[in-house]
Design an enzyme around this catalytic site. Sequence first.
Site, PDB file in Angstrom:
ATOM      1  N   GLY A 234       6.760  -1.864 -12.449  1.00  0.00           N
ATOM      2  CA  GLY A 234       6.089  -2.008 -11.163  1.00  0.00           C
ATOM      3  C   GLY A 234       4.699  -1.440 -11.255  1.00  0.00           C
ATOM      4  N   SER A 235       4.140  -1.073 -10.121  1.00  0.00           N
ATOM      5  CA  SER A 235       2.758  -0.597 -10.096  1.00  0.00           C
ATOM      6  C   SER A 235       2.674   0.875 -10.508  1.00  0.00           C
ATOM      7  CB  SER A 235       2.192  -0.773  -8.690  1.00  0.00           C
ATOM      8  OG  SER A 235       2.929   0.036  -7.792  1.00  0.00           O
ATOM      9  N   GLU A 256       6.949   0.650 -17.271  1.00  0.00           N
ATOM     10  CA  GLU A 256       6.196  -0.592 -17.537  1.00  0.00           C
ATOM     11  C   GLU A 256       5.338  -0.846 -16.307  1.00  0.00           C
ATOM     12  OE1 GLU A 256       6.070  -2.236 -20.243  1.00  0.00           O
ATOM     13  OE2 GLU A 256       7.826  -1.589 -21.358  1.00  0.00           O
ATOM     14  N   CYS A 290       1.547  -9.120 -14.985  1.00  0.00           N
ATOM     15  CA  CYS A 290       1.072  -7.812 -15.441  1.00  0.00           C
ATOM     16  C   CYS A 290       0.213  -7.953 -16.683  1.00  0.00           C
ATOM     17  CB  CYS A 290       2.246  -6.872 -15.700  1.00  0.00           C
ATOM     18  SG  CYS A 290       3.458  -7.519 -16.835  1.00  0.00           S
TER      19      CYS A 290
HETATM   20  P1  NDP Z   1       6.025  -1.881  -6.931  1.00  0.00           P
HETATM   21  O1  NDP Z   1       5.535  -0.732  -7.713  1.00  0.00           O
HETATM   22  O2  NDP Z   1       5.589  -2.021  -5.526  1.00  0.00           O
HETATM   23  O3  NDP Z   1       7.633  -1.909  -6.915  1.00  0.00           O
HETATM   24  C1  NDP Z   1       8.410  -1.938  -8.089  1.00  0.00           C
HETATM   25  C2  NDP Z   1       9.855  -1.622  -7.744  1.00  0.00           C
HETATM   26  O4  NDP Z   1       9.971  -0.252  -7.346  1.00  0.00           O
HETATM   27  C3  NDP Z   1      10.417  -2.434  -6.589  1.00  0.00           C
HETATM   28  O5  NDP Z   1      11.759  -2.765  -6.864  1.00  0.00           O
HETATM   29  C4  NDP Z   1      10.310  -1.450  -5.435  1.00  0.00           C
HETATM   30  O6  NDP Z   1      11.215  -1.724  -4.419  1.00  0.00           O
HETATM   31  C5  NDP Z   1      10.673  -0.161  -6.124  1.00  0.00           C
HETATM   32  N1  NDP Z   1      10.262   1.041  -5.412  1.00  0.00           N
HETATM   33  C6  NDP Z   1       9.297   1.184  -4.448  1.00  0.00           C
HETATM   34  N2  NDP Z   1       9.195   2.481  -4.070  1.00  0.00           N
HETATM   35  C7  NDP Z   1      10.092   3.182  -4.794  1.00  0.00           C
HETATM   36  C8  NDP Z   1      10.455   4.555  -4.864  1.00  0.00           C
HETATM   37  N3  NDP Z   1       9.863   5.489  -4.116  1.00  0.00           N
HETATM   38  N4  NDP Z   1      11.433   4.926  -5.726  1.00  0.00           N
HETATM   39  C9  NDP Z   1      12.043   3.997  -6.515  1.00  0.00           C
HETATM   40  N5  NDP Z   1      11.747   2.681  -6.482  1.00  0.00           N
HETATM   41  C10 NDP Z   1      10.778   2.263  -5.649  1.00  0.00           C
HETATM   42  O7  NDP Z   1       5.613  -3.134  -7.814  1.00  0.00           O
HETATM   43  P2  NDP Z   1       5.696  -4.656  -7.448  1.00  0.00           P
HETATM   44  O8  NDP Z   1       7.098  -5.050  -7.148  1.00  0.00           O
HETATM   45  O9  NDP Z   1       4.629  -4.927  -6.448  1.00  0.00           O
HETATM   46  O10 NDP Z   1       5.298  -5.336  -8.863  1.00  0.00           O
HETATM   47  C11 NDP Z   1       3.975  -5.568  -9.242  1.00  0.00           C
HETATM   48  C12 NDP Z   1       3.502  -4.525 -10.241  1.00  0.00           C
HETATM   49  O11 NDP Z   1       4.358  -4.531 -11.354  1.00  0.00           O
HETATM   50  C13 NDP Z   1       2.111  -4.832 -10.769  1.00  0.00           C
HETATM   51  O12 NDP Z   1       1.342  -3.660 -10.855  1.00  0.00           O
HETATM   52  C14 NDP Z   1       2.394  -5.374 -12.166  1.00  0.00           C
HETATM   53  O13 NDP Z   1       1.324  -5.247 -13.039  1.00  0.00           O
HETATM   54  C15 NDP Z   1       3.580  -4.557 -12.556  1.00  0.00           C
HETATM   55  N6  NDP Z   1       4.338  -5.212 -13.623  1.00  0.00           N
HETATM   56  C16 NDP Z   1       4.368  -4.627 -14.863  1.00  0.00           C
HETATM   57  C17 NDP Z   1       5.037  -5.241 -15.900  1.00  0.00           C
HETATM   58  C18 NDP Z   1       5.127  -4.587 -17.234  1.00  0.00           C
HETATM   59  O14 NDP Z   1       6.010  -4.939 -17.988  1.00  0.00           O
HETATM   60  N7  NDP Z   1       4.285  -3.638 -17.588  1.00  0.00           N
HETATM   61  C19 NDP Z   1       5.718  -6.541 -15.723  1.00  0.00           C
HETATM   62  C20 NDP Z   1       5.643  -7.042 -14.384  1.00  0.00           C
HETATM   63  C21 NDP Z   1       4.964  -6.384 -13.376  1.00  0.00           C
HETATM   64  P3  NDP Z   1      10.743  -2.554  -3.133  1.00  0.00           P
HETATM   65  O15 NDP Z   1      10.161  -3.836  -3.645  1.00  0.00           O
HETATM   66  O16 NDP Z   1      12.020  -2.742  -2.417  1.00  0.00           O
HETATM   67  O17 NDP Z   1       9.726  -1.689  -2.434  1.00  0.00           O
END
Ligand code: NDP
Length: 517
Positions: A234-235, A256, A290
Amino acid sequence: MSLAEQMDTVTDDAAGTVDRHDTSQTFESTDPATGAVVGVFPVHDADAVAETVQRARAAAEAWGALGFEGRKQKLAAYRGYLARRMHELADLVHRENGKPHADAILEITLAVDHLAWAAGHARKALGPRRVNPGLIAANHAAYLEYQPLGVIGVIGPWNYPVFTPMGSIAYALAAGNAVVFKPSEHTPAIGAWLAAAWRAAVPEVADAFQVVTGFGDTGAALCRVPVDKIAFTGSAPTGKKVMATCAETLTPVLMELGGKDAMIVDDDADVVAAADAAVWGAMSNAGQTCIGIERVYATSAVYDRFVAEVTEQVRKLRPGADDEATYGPMTMASQIDVVKRHVQDAATAGARVVTGGPDADAFPGEGYVAPTVLLDVPEDSSAVKEETFGPTLTITRVRDAEEALQRANDTTYGLAGSIFSASKDKAMDLARRMRSGMTSINSVLTFASVPALPFGGVGDSGFGRIHGEDGLKEFTRAKAITRQRMPLPVNLMSFGRPEKAADALARVMGMLHGRHR
Ligand code: NDP
């Protein structure tokens, strides 16, 4: 629509899925193109998450006991199930994430290929082996093996809702762990489908892979249970929160995170191929990748030709929800504001807009962003510094490949990148010096489709690796064993050793190592 009903519409024999908990709260996932409800899912609270992990822990024992060969067979049955239902899953990905059906097929294909590789290579990468015991322990046999950690919590994003989590799930399962997966709140139906498919394909080990759904709190509950490792994609800001939560229970993490990947186009590059790759790398999946290309540094020798070629190619792109559209809507409506801000910042700072731009034309509503190409964007602008995650590309003229590399590396991120050059040696040298976990030469994103290659970043792009042998090892602990084969006449690790033994040892060490200066 209940989850069971939803799953019935997805696949008949994949029924019986996430919701065995009494959870009163639910949330909807919607089609980003139409707003239609795709499914209704439970918001799993901390108790529900703990119960799921408990079942996974029990299943992990049976799953681990199957051994590499037994797990390989079950994982083969799972990938067979996915391969037979590719169109069904792709349709769900199209509806819930918004990407074209053909792109969803490509994503699922990659996930299936990784499943096959992980299952097929787990024994070689992780299985017991003898290692050289060395001089001091010459009378011992030394063994190394990589044992599963137990239960892995996988927290995934929405942009590649099959491929990205499978990069952790497949490798964690192949290494002998059970998995509890928390998909993004924007793509819960796809996560639920993947777990339902597992139950249908290998019901005898159903609890080895389960899903919990909900928002950030559900993800945080998974970190707190605790599990034996969290694989987070995620981010970077959310990644920091996940690490802080995991610190409470000393749960290890794999991160990641995002990127701001660059392409370098050198003097001798095939400009048409580079433009084609840049446009795909930047615009496919509406730029929500990403490892997408967000910046290009083209040398003076090729800059004009490259810009002309990109401009021509981008004009042929058309976002939309239909089958002929080149990419879909933004999955998350709020991301449009980020893209707008970056494009506006760039335009205000004097960037030249080739296509798209800050005007209404580029943001036609309905969740779409037109392909946007920006030239001469100042390097300190948000469009160059921050992850845009939209169908945008900045192109900057540089003196030579060295300047391109220096600018490409001038970021806190370091996920991936691309180099276009006709010189193999020069391209390899640039690739090695590119500050990123992965680089493709004369293509974009290719490393992600090579299962033997590790996937992951440096700096703000995270740490740890999925894919490849490193990805398998990521979900294990190394176990070291020695076995004495015969006693030595003198045992140095005994209070009974003779007084002169230390002198004799020092003499031997002097003969062996003392000549080195
Ligand atoms: P987010 O960081 O917003 O969310 C990622 C996941 O974390 C979601 O399932 C989210 O749930 C969950 N989450 C949110 N808050 C918490 C918390 N406090 N504790 C635990 N889990 C939490 O990312 P996005 O879903 O917006 O994805 C996009 C990002 O992912 C971009 O920055 C992209 O570059 C990156 N990415 C990286 C990759 C890699 O391999 N390096 C591959 C693909 C994407 P919920 O959605 O329910 O809030």
